[in-house]
Enzyme design. Structure first.
Site, PDB file in Angstrom:
ATOM      1  N   ARG A   1      12.973  -5.344  -1.206  1.00  0.00           N
ATOM      2  CA  ARG A   1      13.367  -4.935  -2.554  1.00  0.00           C
ATOM      3  C   ARG A   1      12.307  -4.008  -3.159  1.00  0.00           C
ATOM      4  O   ARG A   1      12.628  -2.987  -3.778  1.00  0.00           O
ATOM      5  CB  ARG A   1      13.560  -6.188  -3.414  1.00  0.00           C
TER       6      ARG A   1
ATOM      7  N   ASP B   1      -4.657   2.254  -4.440  1.00  0.00           N
ATOM      8  CA  ASP B   1      -3.205   2.337  -4.278  1.00  0.00           C
ATOM      9  C   ASP B   1      -2.622   1.082  -3.661  1.00  0.00           C
ATOM     10  O   ASP B   1      -1.479   1.089  -3.223  1.00  0.00           O
ATOM     11  CB  ASP B   1      -2.826   3.562  -3.441  1.00  0.00           C
TER      12      ASP B   1
ATOM     13  N   ASP C   1       0.848  -1.188   0.000  1.00  0.00           N
ATOM     14  CA  ASP C   1       0.000   0.000   0.000  1.00  0.00           C
ATOM     15  C   ASP C   1       0.886   1.241   0.000  1.00  0.00           C
ATOM     16  O   ASP C   1       1.756   1.388   0.864  1.00  0.00           O
ATOM     17  CB  ASP C   1      -0.904  -0.005   1.235  1.00  0.00           C
TER      18      ASP C   1
ATOM     19  N   ASN D   1      -3.350  12.393  -5.181  1.00  0.00           N
ATOM     20  CA  ASN D   1      -4.577  12.637  -5.942  1.00  0.00           C
ATOM     21  C   ASN D   1      -5.202  13.971  -5.562  1.00  0.00           C
ATOM     22  O   ASN D   1      -5.668  14.716  -6.431  1.00  0.00           O
ATOM     23  CB  ASN D   1      -5.583  11.515  -5.722  1.00  0.00           C
TER      24      ASN D   1
ATOM     25  N   HIS E   1      -6.134  13.007 -10.264  1.00  0.00           N
ATOM     26  CA  HIS E   1      -6.063  11.566 -10.510  1.00  0.00           C
ATOM     27  C   HIS E   1      -5.156  11.173 -11.672  1.00  0.00           C
ATOM     28  O   HIS E   1      -4.518  10.117 -11.605  1.00  0.00           O
ATOM     29  CB  HIS E   1      -7.469  10.993 -10.681  1.00  0.00           C
TER      30      HIS E   1
ATOM     31  N   ASP F   1      -2.425   8.323 -11.339  1.00  0.00           N
ATOM     32  CA  ASP F   1      -2.315   7.177 -12.250  1.00  0.00           C
ATOM     33  C   ASP F   1      -0.881   6.996 -12.741  1.00  0.00           C
ATOM     34  O   ASP F   1      -0.400   5.864 -12.869  1.00  0.00           O
ATOM     35  CB  ASP F   1      -3.259   7.344 -13.439  1.00  0.00           C
TER      36      ASP F   1
END
Length: 164
Positions: free
Chosen positions: A87, A67, A21, A29, A34, A38
């Site tokens: 990683r 997300d 997350d 946003n 948005h 994106d």
């Protein structure tokens, strides 16, 4: 997800499920719009593809703002899942997303971090995909509540503990 989970469980000795997350994604946003968000998500998806193997299943997850990403990693034990999560988190911190704000102005978005929840069941357990997601999501919530930018491991009860 159910079909993929079943195929993975049949052929893999171990399995890890990770939920990733992006921290504070809503701010991107809200500040830039948005389309900029994106662009960030596409950049993060590229990091996930670079960090995972061809046998791993990577996808967007949930309706919680868009997300979150989920990775189903066959033949991956707890140590391997931690290595993968580290990683991924390191890769996300290097993202430089060049986008346009909702007003058309060019913006560069950097400084991203992510929180990760991991669930790794015992090889002989038969946890369904819903259970594994629930365990990983609980670990993710713990990571968020502990300060973000963290990796947390779920406690996955053994089958024998569930039956008692």
């Amino acid at each position: 997800m159910v079909e993929v989970h079943g195929q993975v469980r049949r052929r893999a000795a171990t399995l890890a499920l990770l939920i990733i997350d992006l921290d504070w994604f809503k701010r991107i946003n809200d500040q830039f719009g948005h389309p900029a968000g994106d662009t960030v998500l596409q950049s993060v998806a590229a990091v996930l593809q670079e960090c995972t193997r061809s046998v791993d299943v990577v996808g967007r997850y949930g309706g919680h703002g868009g997300d979150e990403f989920l990775i189903l990693a066959p033949d991956t034990d707890l140590a391997g899942a931690r290595t993968l999560a580290r990683r991924i988190c390191a890769g996300i911190t290097t993202v430089v997303a060049n986008a346009r704000s909702v007003h058309g102005a060019p913006v560069t978005i950097t400084g991203l971090t992510a929180s990760v929840g991991i669930a790794v069941p015992c090889p002989d357990d038969n946890h369904g995909p819903g259970e594994l997601i629930r365990f990983a999501d609980a670990a993710l919530l713990h990571a968020k509540q502990s300060g973000r930018g963290l990796i947390r491991i779920a406690t996955v009860p053994a089958a024998s503990a569930r039956e008692s």
